[in-house]
Design a protein around this motif. Structure first.
Motif, PDB file in Angstrom:
ATOM      1  N   UNK A   1       4.656  -5.962  -6.128  1.00  0.00           N
ATOM      2  CA  UNK A   1       4.594  -6.788  -7.303  1.00  0.00           C
ATOM      3  C   UNK A   1       5.905  -6.679  -7.867  1.00  0.00           C
ATOM      4  N   UNK A   2       6.198  -7.167  -8.944  1.00  0.00           N
ATOM      5  CA  UNK A   2       7.546  -6.864  -9.577  1.00  0.00           C
ATOM      6  C   UNK A   2       8.022  -5.471  -9.527  1.00  0.00           C
ATOM      7  N   UNK A   3       9.068  -5.125  -9.795  1.00  0.00           N
ATOM      8  CA  UNK A   3       9.382  -3.578  -9.549  1.00  0.00           C
ATOM      9  C   UNK A   3       9.031  -3.078 -10.944  1.00  0.00           C
ATOM     10  N   UNK A   4       8.787  -3.630 -12.106  1.00  0.00           N
ATOM     11  CA  UNK A   4       8.491  -2.863 -13.057  1.00  0.00           C
ATOM     12  C   UNK A   4       6.953  -2.594 -13.064  1.00  0.00           C
ATOM     13  N   UNK A   5       6.143  -3.826 -12.503  1.00  0.00           N
ATOM     14  CA  UNK A   5       4.792  -3.905 -12.774  1.00  0.00           C
ATOM     15  C   UNK A   5       4.251  -2.734 -11.906  1.00  0.00           C
ATOM     16  N   UNK A   6       5.046  -2.496 -10.739  1.00  0.00           N
ATOM     17  CA  UNK A   6       4.660  -1.439  -9.539  1.00  0.00           C
ATOM     18  C   UNK A   6       4.914  -0.127 -10.179  1.00  0.00           C
ATOM     19  N   UNK A   7       6.284   0.154 -10.687  1.00  0.00           N
ATOM     20  CA  UNK A   7       6.362   1.359 -11.011  1.00  0.00           C
ATOM     21  C   UNK A   7       5.311   1.801 -12.112  1.00  0.00           C
TER      22      UNK A   7
ATOM     23  N   UNK B   1      14.669   0.994 -14.420  1.00  0.00           N
ATOM     24  CA  UNK B   1      14.182   0.168 -13.364  1.00  0.00           C
ATOM     25  C   UNK B   1      14.974  -0.639 -12.849  1.00  0.00           C
ATOM     26  N   UNK B   2      15.997  -0.990 -13.334  1.00  0.00           N
ATOM     27  CA  UNK B   2      17.288  -1.827 -12.678  1.00  0.00           C
ATOM     28  C   UNK B   2      17.722  -1.046 -11.539  1.00  0.00           C
ATOM     29  N   UNK B   3      18.005   0.212 -11.704  1.00  0.00           N
ATOM     30  CA  UNK B   3      18.608   1.002 -10.269  1.00  0.00           C
ATOM     31  C   UNK B   3      17.580   1.150  -9.453  1.00  0.00           C
TER      32      UNK B   3
ATOM     33  N   UNK C   1      -0.373   8.399 -11.980  1.00  0.00           N
ATOM     34  CA  UNK C   1      -0.064   9.908 -12.013  1.00  0.00           C
ATOM     35  C   UNK C   1       0.793  10.227 -10.736  1.00  0.00           C
ATOM     36  N   UNK C   2       1.178   9.192 -10.355  1.00  0.00           N
ATOM     37  CA  UNK C   2       2.111   9.313  -9.095  1.00  0.00           C
ATOM     38  C   UNK C   2       3.501   9.485  -9.336  1.00  0.00           C
ATOM     39  N   UNK C   3       4.107   8.956 -10.411  1.00  0.00           N
ATOM     40  CA  UNK C   3       5.438   9.053 -10.812  1.00  0.00           C
ATOM     41  C   UNK C   3       5.267   9.314 -12.125  1.00  0.00           C
ATOM     42  N   UNK C   4       6.426   9.716 -13.057  1.00  0.00           N
ATOM     43  CA  UNK C   4       6.623   9.766 -14.342  1.00  0.00           C
ATOM     44  C   UNK C   4       7.619   8.765 -14.722  1.00  0.00           C
ATOM     45  N   UNK C   5       7.398   8.583 -16.218  1.00  0.00           N
ATOM     46  CA  UNK C   5       8.192   7.252 -16.713  1.00  0.00           C
ATOM     47  C   UNK C   5       8.070   7.382 -18.091  1.00  0.00           C
TER      48      UNK C   5
ATOM     49  N   UNK D   1       0.873  -1.347  -0.162  1.00  0.00           N
ATOM     50  CA  UNK D   1      -0.153  -0.145  -0.083  1.00  0.00           C
ATOM     51  C   UNK D   1       0.766   1.146  -0.079  1.00  0.00           C
ATOM     52  N   UNK D   2       0.359   2.018   1.026  1.00  0.00           N
ATOM     53  CA  UNK D   2       1.020   3.457   0.937  1.00  0.00           C
ATOM     54  C   UNK D   2       2.491   3.545   1.369  1.00  0.00           C
ATOM     55  N   UNK D   3       2.802   2.454   2.077  1.00  0.00           N
ATOM     56  CA  UNK D   3       4.094   2.315   2.530  1.00  0.00           C
ATOM     57  C   UNK D   3       5.258   2.016   1.494  1.00  0.00           C
ATOM     58  N   UNK D   4       4.564   1.180   0.348  1.00  0.00           N
ATOM     59  CA  UNK D   4       5.385   0.824  -0.803  1.00  0.00           C
ATOM     60  C   UNK D   4       5.519   2.269  -1.674  1.00  0.00           C
ATOM     61  N   UNK D   5       4.394   2.746  -1.994  1.00  0.00           N
ATOM     62  CA  UNK D   5       4.470   3.998  -2.615  1.00  0.00           C
ATOM     63  C   UNK D   5       5.503   5.056  -2.091  1.00  0.00           C
ATOM     64  N   UNK D   6       5.233   5.468  -0.735  1.00  0.00           N
ATOM     65  CA  UNK D   6       6.252   6.508  -0.237  1.00  0.00           C
ATOM     66  C   UNK D   6       7.642   5.812  -0.410  1.00  0.00           C
ATOM     67  N   UNK D   7       7.727   4.616  -0.339  1.00  0.00           N
ATOM     68  CA  UNK D   7       9.185   4.148  -0.347  1.00  0.00           C
ATOM     69  C   UNK D   7       9.929   4.362  -1.801  1.00  0.00           C
ATOM     70  N   UNK D   8       9.119   4.018  -2.720  1.00  0.00           N
ATOM     71  CA  UNK D   8       9.345   4.662  -4.312  1.00  0.00           C
ATOM     72  C   UNK D   8       9.671   5.940  -4.369  1.00  0.00           C
TER      73      UNK D   8
END
Length: 74
Positions: free
Chosen positions: A44-50, A28-30, A57-61, A8-15
């Protein structure tokens, strides 16, 4: 090695913290390497979560040819 799985929010805050502290777009690797260094794991896997965070709309990529993959930033 035991990794703590974030939710949840903890994962979002961490990223968000990882991307802000970097001060530059990260691949993604970094992002994956930094979360592993901190001994935590995305829900989830890092790429799926990102990708989910980007769609919300939380991050850009975007895809970067020069860095050979996706780059992410706040």
């Amino acid at each position: 090695m035991d990794y703590r799985r974030l939710q949840g929010d903890e994962a979002v805050d961490h990223i968000l913290m990882v991307l802000r502290e970097a001060g530059r777009p990260l691949t993604t690797r970094e992002v994956q390497e930094e979360t592993e260094r901190r001994r935590v794991q995305c829900p989830d896997s890092t790429v799926v979560f990102l990708t989910r965070l980007r769609r919300r709309g939380i991050i850009q990529g975007k895809r970067s040819q020069e860095r050979r993959g996706w780059v992410w930033w706040v």
